[in-house]
Design a protein around this motif. Structure first.
Motif, PDB file in Angstrom:
ATOM      1  N   THR C 170       0.808  -1.220   0.000  1.00  4.37           N
ATOM      2  CA  THR C 170       0.000   0.000   0.000  1.00  4.37           C
ATOM      3  C   THR C 170       0.838   1.266   0.000  1.00  4.37           C
ATOM      4  OG1 THR C 170      -0.092   0.213   2.403  1.00  4.37           O
ATOM      5  CG2 THR C 170      -1.738  -1.205   1.354  1.00  4.37           C
ATOM      6  N   GLN C 171       2.123   1.116  -0.107  1.00  7.56           N
ATOM      7  CA  GLN C 171       2.989   2.289  -0.030  1.00  7.56           C
ATOM      8  C   GLN C 171       2.642   3.292  -1.117  1.00  7.56           C
ATOM      9  OE1 GLN C 171       7.145   2.093  -1.254  1.00  7.56           O
ATOM     10  NE2 GLN C 171       7.680   2.649   0.838  1.00  7.56           N
ATOM     11  N   GLN C 176      -8.738   4.575  -2.037  1.00  5.91           N
ATOM     12  CA  GLN C 176      -9.514   3.791  -2.990  1.00  5.91           C
ATOM     13  C   GLN C 176      -8.704   2.597  -3.490  1.00  5.91           C
ATOM     14  OE1 GLN C 176     -10.632   5.732  -6.632  1.00  5.91           O
ATOM     15  NE2 GLN C 176     -12.793   5.445  -6.171  1.00  5.91           N
ATOM     16  N   ASP C 177      -7.443   2.885  -3.853  1.00  4.10           N
ATOM     17  CA  ASP C 177      -6.596   1.819  -4.354  1.00  4.10           C
ATOM     18  C   ASP C 177      -6.323   0.778  -3.278  1.00  4.10           C
ATOM     19  OD1 ASP C 177      -4.642   4.056  -6.457  1.00  4.10           O
ATOM     20  OD2 ASP C 177      -6.508   2.949  -6.825  1.00  4.10           O
ATOM     21  N   GLY C 179      -8.320  -0.065  -0.992  1.00  2.80           N
ATOM     22  CA  GLY C 179      -9.526  -0.889  -0.953  1.00  2.80           C
ATOM     23  C   GLY C 179      -9.503  -1.953  -2.031  1.00  2.80           C
ATOM     24  N   LEU C 180      -9.006  -1.582  -3.203  1.00  4.08           N
ATOM     25  CA  LEU C 180      -8.950  -2.549  -4.297  1.00  4.08           C
ATOM     26  C   LEU C 180      -7.950  -3.667  -3.999  1.00  4.08           C
ATOM     27  CD1 LEU C 180      -9.117  -0.071  -7.290  1.00  4.08           C
ATOM     28  CD2 LEU C 180     -10.819  -1.778  -6.681  1.00  4.08           C
ATOM     29  N   ILE C 181      -6.845  -3.313  -3.391  1.00  4.42           N
ATOM     30  CA  ILE C 181      -5.866  -4.341  -3.002  1.00  4.42           C
ATOM     31  C   ILE C 181      -6.532  -5.309  -2.037  1.00  4.42           C
ATOM     32  CG2 ILE C 181      -3.665  -4.802  -1.874  1.00  4.42           C
ATOM     33  CD1 ILE C 181      -2.773  -3.240  -4.006  1.00  4.42           C
ATOM     34  N   ASN C 182      -7.277  -4.735  -1.131  1.00  2.00           N
ATOM     35  CA  ASN C 182      -8.024  -5.538  -0.167  1.00  2.00           C
ATOM     36  C   ASN C 182      -8.932  -6.541  -0.865  1.00  2.00           C
ATOM     37  OD1 ASN C 182      -8.931  -6.290   2.325  1.00  2.00           O
ATOM     38  ND2 ASN C 182      -9.147  -4.170   3.022  1.00  2.00           N
ATOM     39  N   ARG C 183      -9.652  -6.054  -1.860  1.00  2.00           N
ATOM     40  CA  ARG C 183     -10.560  -6.935  -2.594  1.00  2.00           C
ATOM     41  C   ARG C 183      -9.812  -8.029  -3.319  1.00  2.00           C
ATOM     42  NH1 ARG C 183     -16.012  -5.357  -3.453  1.00  2.00           N
ATOM     43  NH2 ARG C 183     -16.274  -3.161  -2.886  1.00  2.00           N
TER      44      ARG C 183
END
Lengths: 315, 288, 241
Positions: C170-171, C176-177, C179-183
């Motif tokens: 996440t660096q 928003q991005d 969150g997408l990594i999370n998904r």
């Protein structure tokens, strides 16, 4: 990706090359033969340079293996010309197999230096055994060895027709190899390796195996070029395995620009013609090689590094 | 000559050659250390040194001046090359190799056009022979060996003791950091490259009375440099010097019993074998 | 369901030229477990990851994966066994198109996982959400760094790993991005283990079941997020920065 368009353009070019032999007068005709033989070498070299970004300064060794093995087999009446070619090509492959473990473990400058050194060793070996190889002066392949009966006919490998088409056939093999790599999308993996070996390996690819594959293809096809050279030029000599003949394919490939399949042919044709013209004026014609290299390096838009490292386009 | 004398002769010849080529090799490694480039043109500076010596000899009958003039000329040429070509391509590894290969041909072929394809000789300034119980040895060769050692020592002192030398070593360590310390890295690059060419040229001047000047002689010097840095470690002055002497010694002994060509082949194979086991050079295992 | 942990790291030690970067590191990751490795800069987190995926050889210690000793295996073999890794720097191939990047990663999955179709389409869905799928035939440079990172994580996910190691994913990314990594991680399902190296504590607390804290090459402590966050020495060393 327009595979069909690529294949069609490729076939058209081959057709043109084939038809060219009927319209060229004798001197351009034999020059074209020579260009095609060297274009095989350039194509082979381009496999390493274009797809993997590896600069070898030692390919004259593989060219030389094909050249000398085929040439000497024919001169010493050991086998028929066709077998001589096959054995010659195979010996280039073997040499590739023998040198790969040493060379492929290195990258960048060390790779370049090691390839240069090993090919110099080959050159000196040719000079050393000059009672067999003819050394710098070289040896000529006798005419009789190159005509063979085949049933009721006589295949004369020294006739311009035979030589031209032998070279063309070799070129088809070489260019098809590049084309296949491109069409089968193997080039995608190779480009990834070229850009970042580490990352590719982390994805699970055995990078060494793929480098080895391309390396062996490259050395084998270089050997094919050497074999065909000995037959079409009817001459083998140490100058053909000197450093010059390691640098030439680099120049041919670079001059040809970004074309995967066509590039080497264009580059080879261009430089061979220029050198041919220049050599009638001065014996220092190799200076053209130097000037071309500098010009390339200075004028490439993203710099030469960009040229080598960016992707190679279609035909 | 009996084998033992031949052996000693080989040792002496090998040492002399090794020391002389060490000058060329440390020049090569210097340009790698400071500019981080593999300079394929390097052998040609050696050739220029030799050819200029012959030219000056023919013109002025006193070749000693060439020990000053040739290195200066080579340094000058090198700086021009560095400013016009190398800095333009930002010293990037692959383009530099290609560019220096191109320059190799330009210099070599230009020389061919000027002096022709023949070997040119110059008589040695010292023609006395030092007699030993086994053979007579040319005092000039001994002088060359000593001169090589002196030049190398002078370089060493220069790098270790002078301000300029210190700045060069800083740039060699870390060019970015050196820039932050206010060191004019561009100038150091030019000076370093010029110095490396001067070293090669000096070696070329010294060797002409022993070998002859020929437009193709640069290849050999380049090969010897490459062999030395491969074993000695790229950028390591000490390692390159030692490696060069060792390779020279090895080659000298082998050449006495076989031939110069065989000795070249065996030297290359020796280096390749060493690379297989010690990819980073021999000094790696000598921890300071 | 086997009781044996997916990954075991035993006495892992790494020294460089006399400097000890990691010492006697010991922990396990169970199948499907999601752990985070946190610690100050220089604690050895990336070195740890590099040892697990094989880019570095340990000075001492063993790594056992799926019950077998992998300490001597080269990186590509470990990847084939199901360990995927994203580097700290962005590792998408710039000279390939986005589609080629993703396909390259997909090809190595090779029937390793019968959930492949399902996971694969879930990953593509995330890419769609990011608006990336409309640009598949362009080079990655047309994407923002955040989106490039998402593609990279997608690639690692496409190899259907059993253990996914993410190094500071996440660096520099916006919410928003992230969150997408999370998904993307969710798309992999519960059977995939995750080891995430991070400074972003918020993200870590959301994702991780277990946290391992490294400090100067040694494990300071490990435990559930609540345990670690309230641990005094952790607060002193790291969280109070």
């Amino acid at each position: 990706m327009n595979a069909r368009r690529t294949i069609v353009s490729y076939l058209i070019i081959l057709l043109i090359l084939y038809l060219l032999q009927f319209v060229l007068s004798p001197y351009p005709h034999s020059l074209m033969t020579r260009i095609m033989v060297f274009a095989i070498y350039a194509s082979a070299y381009n496999l390493l340079l274009g797809f993997l970004g590896m600069i070898s300064l030692g390919h004259s060794m593989y060219f030389g293996a094909g050249l000398y093995v085929t040439g000497l087999l024919i001169i010493n009446k050991l086998v028929d010309p066709f077998s001589a070619i096959i054995i010659g090509v195979f010996s280039a492959t073997l040499l590739g197999v023998a040198t790969a473990p040493i060379l492929l473990r290195t990258r960048g400058p060390m790779f370049i230096i090691l390839t240069l050194m090993t090919s110099l060793a080959f050159y000196y070996a040719v000079i050393l055994f000059n009672n067999v190889t003819g050394g710098e002066q070289g040896l000529v392949l006798p005419l009789e060895r190159l005509t063979l009966p085949a049933g009721k006919f006589l295949i004369d490998l020294t006739s311009p027709v035979a030589r031209y088409n032998a070279a063309l056939l070799g070129l088809i093999i070489a260019m098809s190899t590049s084309l296949t790599i491109y069409l089968k999308k193997y080039s995608t993996l190779l480009l990834a390796i070229k850009e970042n070996e580490d990352r590719t390996e982390l994805l699970g690819y055995d990078v060494y195996r793929h480098k080895l594959t391309v390396f062996l293809l490259s050395s084998t096809l270089s050997g094919l070029s050497g074999s065909l050279y000995s037959i079409t030029a009817r001459y083998i000599g140490a100058s053909l395995v000197s450093v010059n003949y390691s640098i030439m394919p680099l120049l041919w490939a670079l001059l040809g620009g970004q074309g995967t399949v066509l590039g080497p042919l264009v580059g080879t044709a261009f430089l061979t013609v220029i050198i041919d013209i220049a050599s009638s004026y001065t014996s220092s014609y190799l200076i053209i090689v130097g000037i071309s290299l500098i010009a390339l390096v200075l004028t490439a838009p993203e710099g030469l590094l960009g040229r080598i490292k960016t992707r190679w386009l279609r035909v | 000559m009996d084998p033992l004398s031949a052996f000693f002769l080989g040792v002496l010849d090998g040492l002399t050659e090794g020391l002389l080529f060490a000058l060329v090799a440390i020049g090569f490694t210097l340009s790698y250390g400071i500019l981080r480039i593999v300079n394929l043109t390097h052998g040609e500076f050696y050739m220029i040194g030799a050819v200029m010596t012959w030219v000056l000899y023919e013109a002025a009958k006193n070749p000693l001046y060439s020990l000053i003039i040739a290195p200066l000329f080579s340094a000058f040429l090198a700086v021009i090359i560095e400013r016009t070509v190398l800095s333009r391509i930002k010293y990037a590894p692959e383009p530099t190799i290609i560019a220096t290969a191109g320059l190799l041909y330009i210099i070599q072929q230009s020389t061919l056009m000027v002096i022709g394809p023949y070997s040119r000789s110059v008589p040695p300034p010292l023609s006395t022979v030092i007699s030993t119980p086994w053979f007579g040895y040319s005092s000039y060769k001994i002088a060359v060996a000593l001169a090589s050692i002196m030049i190398a020592a002078t370089l060493w002192i220069f790098l270790k003791r002078t301000n300029l030398g210190l700045r060069m070593r800083c740039v060699q360590q870390d060019a970015e950091l050196a820039k932050n310390f206010g060191i004019n890295v561009r100038k150091i690059y030019s000076l370093g490259f010029g110095l490396s060419a001067a070293l090669a040229a000096a070696a070329g001047v010294l060797i002409v009375p022993i070998r002859q000047a020929h437009y193709l002689m640069g290849f050999d010097a380049l090969l010897m440099s490459l062999l030395a840095v491969t074993i000695g470690g790229m950028g390591s002055l000490r390692g390159t010097f030692l490696a060069s002497v060792m390779i020279g010694l090895f080659g000298g002994i082998v050449a006495v019993f076989t031939s110069p060509t065989t000795s070249r082949i065996l030297s290359i194979m020796l280096v390749v074998v060493v690379v297989i086991f010690k990819p980073h050079g021999i000094l790696e295992c000598v921890k300071k | 369901m086997s009781k044996e942990p997916l990954l075991q790291v035993r006495d892992l030690t790494k020294k460089f030229d006399g400097a000890t970067v990691l010492e006697d590191v010991d922990f396990t990751i169970a199948e499907g477990e999601k752990i985070a490795v946190i610690g100050p800069n220089g604690a050895g987190k990336t070195t740890l990851a590099n040892l697990i995926i094989g880019r570095l050889r340990p000075t001492r210690g063993r790594i056992i994966y799926m019950g077998r000793e992998i300490t001597g295996l080269p990186p590509h073999m470990r990847a084939r066994l199901g360990i995927s890794y994203t580097l700290q720097s962005i590792g998408v191939f710039r000279t390939l198109t986005i589609r080629e990047n993703v396909e390259l990663a997909e090809k190595t999955a090779l029937g390793r996982n019968h959930r492949r179709e399902y996971v694969s389409s879930a990953i593509i869905q995330v890419l769609e959400m990011a608006g990336i799928t409309s640009q598949m035939d362009r080079p990655p440079s047309v994407l923002s760094p955040g989106h490039q990172r998402i593609v990279e994580v997608a690639m690692a996910a496409m190899t259907m790993p059993s253990l996914l190691i993410l190094d500071e994913p996440t660096q520099g990314l916006g919410e928003q991005d992230i969150g997408l990594i999370n998904r993307m991680i969710e798309a992999l399902g519960d059977k995939t283990s995750l080891m995430i190296i991070e400074h972003n504590i918020e993200f870590v607390l959301k994702i991780a079941e277990k946290i391992v804290v490294l400090d100067r090459g040694r494990i300071l402590t490990e435990g559930t997020p609540e345990e670690v966050v309230t641990n005094e020495s952790v607060q002193r060393v790291y969280l109070g920065r």
